[in-house]
Structure formats: C-alpha cells, structure tokens
Design a protein around this motif. Structure first.
Motif, PDB file in Angstrom:
ATOM      1  N   GLU A   1       0.052  -7.956   3.249  1.00  0.00           N
ATOM      2  CA  GLU A   1       0.413  -6.542   3.409  1.00  0.00           C
ATOM      3  C   GLU A   1       1.769  -6.228   2.777  1.00  0.00           C
TER       4      GLU A   1
ATOM      5  N   TRP B   1      -5.573   3.835  -8.726  1.00  0.00           N
ATOM      6  CA  TRP B   1      -6.787   3.079  -8.386  1.00  0.00           C
ATOM      7  C   TRP B   1      -6.627   1.593  -8.754  1.00  0.00           C
TER       8      TRP B   1
ATOM      9  N   LEU C   1      -4.259  -0.013  -6.186  1.00  0.00           N
ATOM     10  CA  LEU C   1      -4.908  -0.174  -4.879  1.00  0.00           C
ATOM     11  C   LEU C   1      -5.982  -1.266  -4.926  1.00  0.00           C
ATOM     12  N   SER C   2      -6.704  -1.327  -6.040  1.00  0.00           N
ATOM     13  CA  SER C   2      -7.732  -2.383  -6.183  1.00  0.00           C
ATOM     14  C   SER C   2      -7.072  -3.760  -6.177  1.00  0.00           C
TER      15      SER C   2
ATOM     16  N   ILE D   1      -4.303  -4.788  -4.731  1.00  0.00           N
ATOM     17  CA  ILE D   1      -3.704  -5.299  -3.484  1.00  0.00           C
ATOM     18  C   ILE D   1      -4.743  -5.660  -2.418  1.00  0.00           C
ATOM     19  N   LYS D   2      -6.022  -5.401  -2.725  1.00  0.00           N
ATOM     20  CA  LYS D   2      -7.061  -5.844  -1.782  1.00  0.00           C
ATOM     21  C   LYS D   2      -6.999  -7.366  -1.674  1.00  0.00           C
ATOM     22  N   GLY D   3      -6.959  -7.844  -0.455  1.00  0.00           N
ATOM     23  CA  GLY D   3      -6.941  -9.298  -0.260  1.00  0.00           C
ATOM     24  C   GLY D   3      -5.562  -9.908  -0.418  1.00  0.00           C
TER      25      GLY D   3
ATOM     26  N   ARG E   1       0.840  -1.205   0.000  1.00  0.00           N
ATOM     27  CA  ARG E   1       0.000   0.000   0.000  1.00  0.00           C
ATOM     28  C   ARG E   1       0.878   1.259   0.000  1.00  0.00           C
TER      29      ARG E   1
ATOM     30  N   THR F   1       2.450   1.855  -3.306  1.00  0.00           N
ATOM     31  CA  THR F   1       1.480   2.437  -4.248  1.00  0.00           C
ATOM     32  C   THR F   1       1.313   3.929  -3.989  1.00  0.00           C
TER      33      THR F   1
ATOM     34  N   ARG G   1      -3.398 -11.096 -11.604  1.00  0.00           N
ATOM     35  CA  ARG G   1      -4.531 -11.523 -10.771  1.00  0.00           C
ATOM     36  C   ARG G   1      -4.932 -12.960 -11.128  1.00  0.00           C
TER      37      ARG G   1
END
Lengths: 497, 224
Positions: free
Chosen positions: B87, B76, B79-80, B82-84, B32, B35, B205
């Motif tokens: 860390e 964006w 950040l989208s 790295i969700k899930g 995060r 980013t 992904r």
C-alpha cells in the motif's frame, strides 16, 4: 524516372518500418526474420548514397517546406547510421541465436522474442535516421525521445536483473535528461516566433535568421537546457551514468548501435541546437569545451579500472565523445574538421571493438578481462582486428584515429590552447594504456580456463563485419582524402567563432 | 490577448494549485492516493489549457488529447501498476517534514527569482505580464518538484510520477509562453510522454518480478 528529394528523404527514414512490421508479424518464422532485417537495414544505406551525391552537388536537399533537410553535416551522420546499422544487422543474425536466453526459454518463445528484437532494431534505426533529417527543433526532440523509447526494450532484452536495471536507468535518465531540452526548445520557439514573419518558427533555418534579436539571457538559459538535455543523450560527463550500464548489458549488436551511433546522434542534436547560438554568442562554445575535457579525462580514467570488456568500451565512448565535443568547442575550421573526422574514426573503431568482444562472447561466453588470456592463439583474426580498433582508438598511425586526433591537436595548437593540448595528449596516453592492456591481457599470455582451449573463430557472418570495419579503419588512415570533400563542406558550414 | 478577467483569475488559481498537487504526488506515501493526486493535477492542467483555449480555440484539441493521455491513460496505467503492490511506497530518502521545508524554500526561491528577474527569464513581453509570469514560475516549480521526486524517492514507481510532473511543467510553460501560436497545439500533442511512462512502468514491473522489489536502493547489480 527521377526520384524527387522528398521521396528520397522519406524513403530513407521510412524504409526500415515496413520491414519492422513484417518481422513483428512473422516473428514465429525461423527463416524470414533475419533476411528481412538485413534487407530493411540495407535500403537506407543504398538510399544514402544518392542522397550524399545530391548534397555534394547542391549543398543541401530539403522537402515539405524545409521540414526535412539534409546538408553535409546530416549526411555524415546518415552515412554512419545506415552503414553501422546494416553491418550490425549482419552481425546480429548469428550472434543473437547463441545467447543462453535462447536455451533457457525454449525455441518457440525465443523465436518470438527475436522477432520483437529485430522489429525494434529496425524501428530504432528509423528513429535515428529521422533525428538527423529533420529541420524542426521540436521534431528533433520528438525523434531523439523516440530513439530512447525504441531502444529501451532492446537494452533490457535479456530480461534478467542486470538487463532490467540497465534498462530502467537508461530510460529514466535519458527521458529526464532530454526533457530539459524540451524546455529549451519551448523557450527558443516562444522567443523567436514574434520575429519570424513568414514560415514556421520551429525550423532551424528560420530561427537562425532571428537569433540575434533574442535576448542574451534567453540564449544562455536555452544553451544550458540543451547542453544538459542533449549532453545526456550524447553521454557527455557528468551526464553519462546511464551509458556504461546500457552499453554493457544490451545485446552486443545493440551495444554497437548505442556506442557506435546513438551517442553521436545526441551530439548531432547538441551541435544543431548550440549551433544556432554560436555565430552570435561564441561564448557558448566554451561551456562545451569544459564538458568535453571533463568527459575525455573522466571516461579514460574510469575505463582504466574496468574488468568487464563491454564496460571498458562504454567508458571509452564517454572519453571519445569528449574528443569530438572538444573539436566542436574549439570552434575553428580545423576544430570542426577534426571533430567530424574523429566522429567517423570513433564510429568505426568502437563498432569494431564491440563486435570483436561480441565474437569472444559468442565463442567463449566470457567477457571479463581477468577470466580471459591466450585467446589470440585460437582467434587470430579477431585478435588482429581488436588490435586495429584499439590502436585506432589510441591514435596510433597509420589508422584513422591517428589522423583525427592529430587534426584535433593541431586545431588546439592553432588557437594557442596549450593546456587543452596537454590534456588531449594525456588522454591519448591513457587510452593507449587501457586499450592495449585489455587487448594484451585478453589475447596473449596463458589460457586461464579449459573453455579457452576449446575456443575457435566466430562464424563468417560475425567476422565479415569485423573485417570490413578493420579494413576501413586502415584505409581511412592511409587515404584520408577520401573523406575530404564531405568533411570540408561540413566544416565550412559550421558556425565559427 | 483576449482573456476575460475571470479566465485570468481562474488560470492563476489553477496554476498555483498545480504546486500543491505536485508536492502531494511526490510526498504522499500511499501509492493509490499519490496516483489520485497526480490525476487531479492532470485535470487541472487540462482545465488550464482549456481556459487558454477560450482565446485560441485550436488549443481545445490539445486539451482533449491531454485529457485522454495525461488523465485517463496515465492514471489508468499507474493504478494498474500498483495492483498487488504494498500500500505504501518504500521509505523515501527525505521524509515528509524535511520535504515540507525543502519544497517551501524551493517554491519561495523560484517564485522570487521568476518575479524579480522576469525580464531576464521571459522570452516574450507577454510572459512578463500576469498570469503568464506566475505560470512560468509555477512551471519551473512543478518541473523542479518532479526532479525532487525522482532524486529523493527510493520507490521506482514514484520516479514514473516524477517523470509525469516534469512533462507537466514543460507543458505549462509551453501554453503560457505561446498560447496564441498555431504550432503550440502540435507541440503539446507530439511531446506527450505517455509512451515513455508506459515503457518505464513496464520495465519497473519486470524489475519487480525478477528482483522482487521496486526499491531503487536494491538495484546494485551494476556498479561504476
């Protein structure tokens, strides 16, 4: 009604796009996708004929203030792209429904995915046509990058671990590599702009006029950046690591496009950009020569140790692209002539071989050389055509590959590059060894499994393109004069030492 | 060129700040934060283009497009993605301390080369003057740091950030070498790699879903 040059070139580039959109919108339809794709890829082939006619008559055709320009060199690539694209679409329409993916995901999802596949297929075709029709150095970069973006999902189409791994390497390495070319293009643009009083400083035709005014150090820097960037796209060693994975893991019709024409488009970009410097700085060709020899040998050596048929053919492409680059590096009329001839013979032979492997995969779901044997008894047409491709690749008479390689060998002898001649002959022997050994192992000997005993020829829609390419490989070897007017004009235009 | 002294100083300062953000985006292990640091760089680059636009107003168009693509969309997307995800990134090939040494050396060498041999490297007379000369040096450094990130990070997510740095380096050189030419705006807009970054993240992904990891060391299905 007479069609203007602008309309012709625009139609050529844009023709596949409405079909691409239509296929995407109709992706649930079971009957419309394939016919629309075949029509969408036939139109550029039909248009490239009058374009070729005009180029032969007028020397070149251009549109929009020379933003789009097609000369003899572009014409060779246009013909190759549209020809292979059309036959690859015919080959794909039965082949793509055979894969286990279709059985695995269910009919409805499979239909949707096939729709996306064909839509991207046509978009990919359009970006390649655009790449060889532009006269703008930055738009060339954009178009080349667009070919990568259009084909990345096609490489990953099967969406399993191997395909995704190949797709990731493909997209990352090509995008990183081609960014070097962007740097090169920016430097040349900035350096040439002050000297160009009229017209755009981005057009090749304008940059060429002022190239002698640009400092040699800037030329050297740009040449290195272009060589790394477009050399990566062309699959020249040592920038080739993406190539075997992508060509092997992509669906076979895409392997045909990648190996048959996309790497050649990278070579086209390299020739266009380095061609700017060659008249004033002939030393640039020497760099290309070194890379070419390295590519020829490394590709052939790595092809020898492959057990996967598609990977073998992919490494073979690294080697054969080296031959073409070698002709360009020699830099004489005969060198260019041989390079363009080799380009055409490679397009035919490599597309043919990939389609033959596709026919084997269609029939047996096998592609590992060690698991195959005795296939020839059950698939004699495929066997005969595979041998034609393998012999042409190895430079055996009377096939197209023989004459193209002979021309290259004579070109090297003409300029007394004896070490290069010896290495070229050595590579040809290595090619003969790996191509014929693969053909022999796959088609002769004992059947190694029950599956092979059940094998039969692929359906006519798969065999038809294979036969066309086989016949052409033979015809262009026996009647090389068919290509002479086009190849001669392209070679005369090329920048000499 | 008609730049005020203040604008030239700001261009130089922001340009040098790009080096710090490039280094931060590459070596920061928290995804995060990496980013966010990239986002700061995107804003800095947009600001630099805007400062150049004070003398060539057409560049404002490129600055606006860069703000939308580099700052808004790519941030964006990252950040989208790295969700899930964990860390922290997968442990890199070269850790923080050696990276500091290597990058410091790279910066010094490239800066020295670009300043010492500026006439060898500069395609225009303008590029031999300040702040353009410094900008050319910085663009090479940012580009090299992007490559360094791609080569030394094992986490595929970081390769996407590396790709963004490569593009930022190329764009900084473009605006620095030819700020007054009308074609520069078009080039800047059409050579944006936002689509390439989106596709790369899409495939990564897919890899994460299928292979359960974004560690490129585990991508061993395909051998030479």
């Amino acid at each position: 009604m007479v069609c203007t040059n602008a309309n012709l070139i625009l139609m050529l580039i844009l023709a596949p796009l409405p079909f691409s959109l239509a296929v995407l919108l109709l992706r649930r339809s079971e009957i419309l996708k394939e016919p629309l794709t075949i029509i969408g890829s036939f139109i550029p082939l039909a248009i490239s004929v009058p374009i070729l006619q005009r180029v032969m008559d007028e020397g070149y055709i251009s549109a929009f203030g020379n933003e789009l320009l097609i000369d003899h060199l572009s014409a060779i690539f246009l013909l190759g792209i549209s020809f292979v694209g059309f036959f690859a679409s015919i080959f794909a329409h039965r082949y793509m429904r055979q894969h286990p993916l279709i059985a695995r995901v269910g009919v409805e999802i499979a239909e949707r995915r096939l729709g996306i596949f064909y839509s991207l297929f046509l978009f990919f075709l359009s970006t390649m046509l655009w790449s060889v029709s532009t006269n703008n150095i930055i738009i060339l970069w954009v178009a080349i990058e667009a070919t990568t973006i259009a084909s990345a999902l096609l490489v990953s189409f099967y969406w399993d671990r191997r395909a995704l791994e190949a797709g990731y390497k493909y997209l990352l390495l090509l995008t990183v590599g081609v960014t070097f070319s962007l740097f090169g293009a920016v430097i040349i643009y900035a350096a040439s702009a002050p000297y160009i009083a009229h017209g755009s400083p981005l057009l090749f035709t304008n940059i060429k006029e002022v190239i002698s005014k640009i400092p040699a150090s800037i030329i050297l820097l740009s040449a290195v950046l272009f060589t790394v960037g477009f050399g990566t796209k062309a699959g020249l060693a040592p920038f080739h690591p993406w190539l075997p994975d992508a060509h092997a893991e992509a669906p076979t019709p895409i392997s045909v496009l990648l190996s048959g024409i996309m790497v050649e488009v990278g070579l086209y970009a390299l020739l266009r950009t380095l061609g700017l410097f060659l008249p004033a700085y002939p030393a640039v060709a020497s760099t290309l020569l070194v890379l070419a020899v390295f590519s020829m040998l490394l590709g052939a050596l790595l092809a020898m140790v492959q057990s996967d048929l598609k990977r073998l053919l992919a490494y073979s492409s690294v080697s054969q692209i080296g031959y073409i680059a070698m002709g360009l590096g020699v830099g004489t009329y005969l060198g260019y002539y041989g390079a363009f001839y080799q380009l055409i013979s490679h397009i035919l032979a490599k597309s043919l071989l990939f389609m033959c492997v596709g026919a084997i995969i269609y029939s047996l779901a096998l592609r590992n050389i060690e698991e195959l044997g005795g296939v020839g008894k059950h698939m004699p047409i495929t066997m005969a055509c595979f041998f034609i491709g393998a012999f042409s690749l190895s430079g055996i008479p009377p096939l197209a590959g023989f004459l193209s390689k002979l021309t290259l060998i004579i070109a090297t002898a003409q300029v007394h590059l004896w070490w290069l001649l010896i290495l070229t002959l050595l590579t040809s022997l290595l090619t003969l060894f790996y191509a014929v050994r693969a053909a022999y192992t796959v088609f002769w000997g004992e059947e190694k499994s029950e599956v092979i005993k059940e094998a039969k020829e692929a359906p006519m829609s798969i065999l038809f393109p294979i036969l066309v390419f086989s016949i052409l490989t033979f015809v262009l070897g026996v009647y090389p004069q068919i290509l002479y007017p086009l190849l001669n004009s392209a070679s005369l235009l090329a920048p000499f030492k | 060129m008609g730049y005020s002294e203040t604008v030239l100083k700001l261009i130089s300062s922001f340009s040098l700040a790009l080096i710090i953000t490039s280094f931060g985006a590459v070596v920061t292990r928290n995804l995060r934060y990496a980013t966010y640091i990239y986002a700061v760089q995107a804003l800095l680059l947009t600001t630099i283009i805007s400062l150049f636009a004070t003398a060539s107003p057409t560049l404002f168009l490129w600055a606006a497009v860069a703000f939308i693509t580099k700052f808004l969309i790519i941030t964006w997307l990252l950040l989208s993605f790295i969700k899930g995800m964990p860390e922290y990134e997968v442990k890199a090939i070269i850790g923080f301390a050696p990276s500091v040494v290597i990058v410091t050396l790279l910066v010094i060498i490239l800066y020295e080369i670009t300043h010492k041999y500026v006439h060898f490297l500069a395609p225009t007379t303008l590029a031999t003057e300040e702040p353009f000369r410094t900008n050319v040096a910085v663009s090479l450094i940012v580009f090299t740091l992007g490559l360094y990130g791609i080569l030394t990070r094992r986490d595929a997510f970081k390769t996407a950030i590396g790709l963004c740095l490569l593009e930022n380096g190329a764009h900084l050189s473009l605006v620095s070498l030819a700020p007054g030419l009308r074609e520069t705006v078009i080039i800047g807009i059409v050579t944006d790699v936002v689509l390439g970054v989106y596709l790369l993240l899409f495939i990564i992904r897919g890899l994460r879903e299928v292979a359960g990891t974004t560690d490129t060391y585990h991508l061993t299905e395909l051998h030479w």
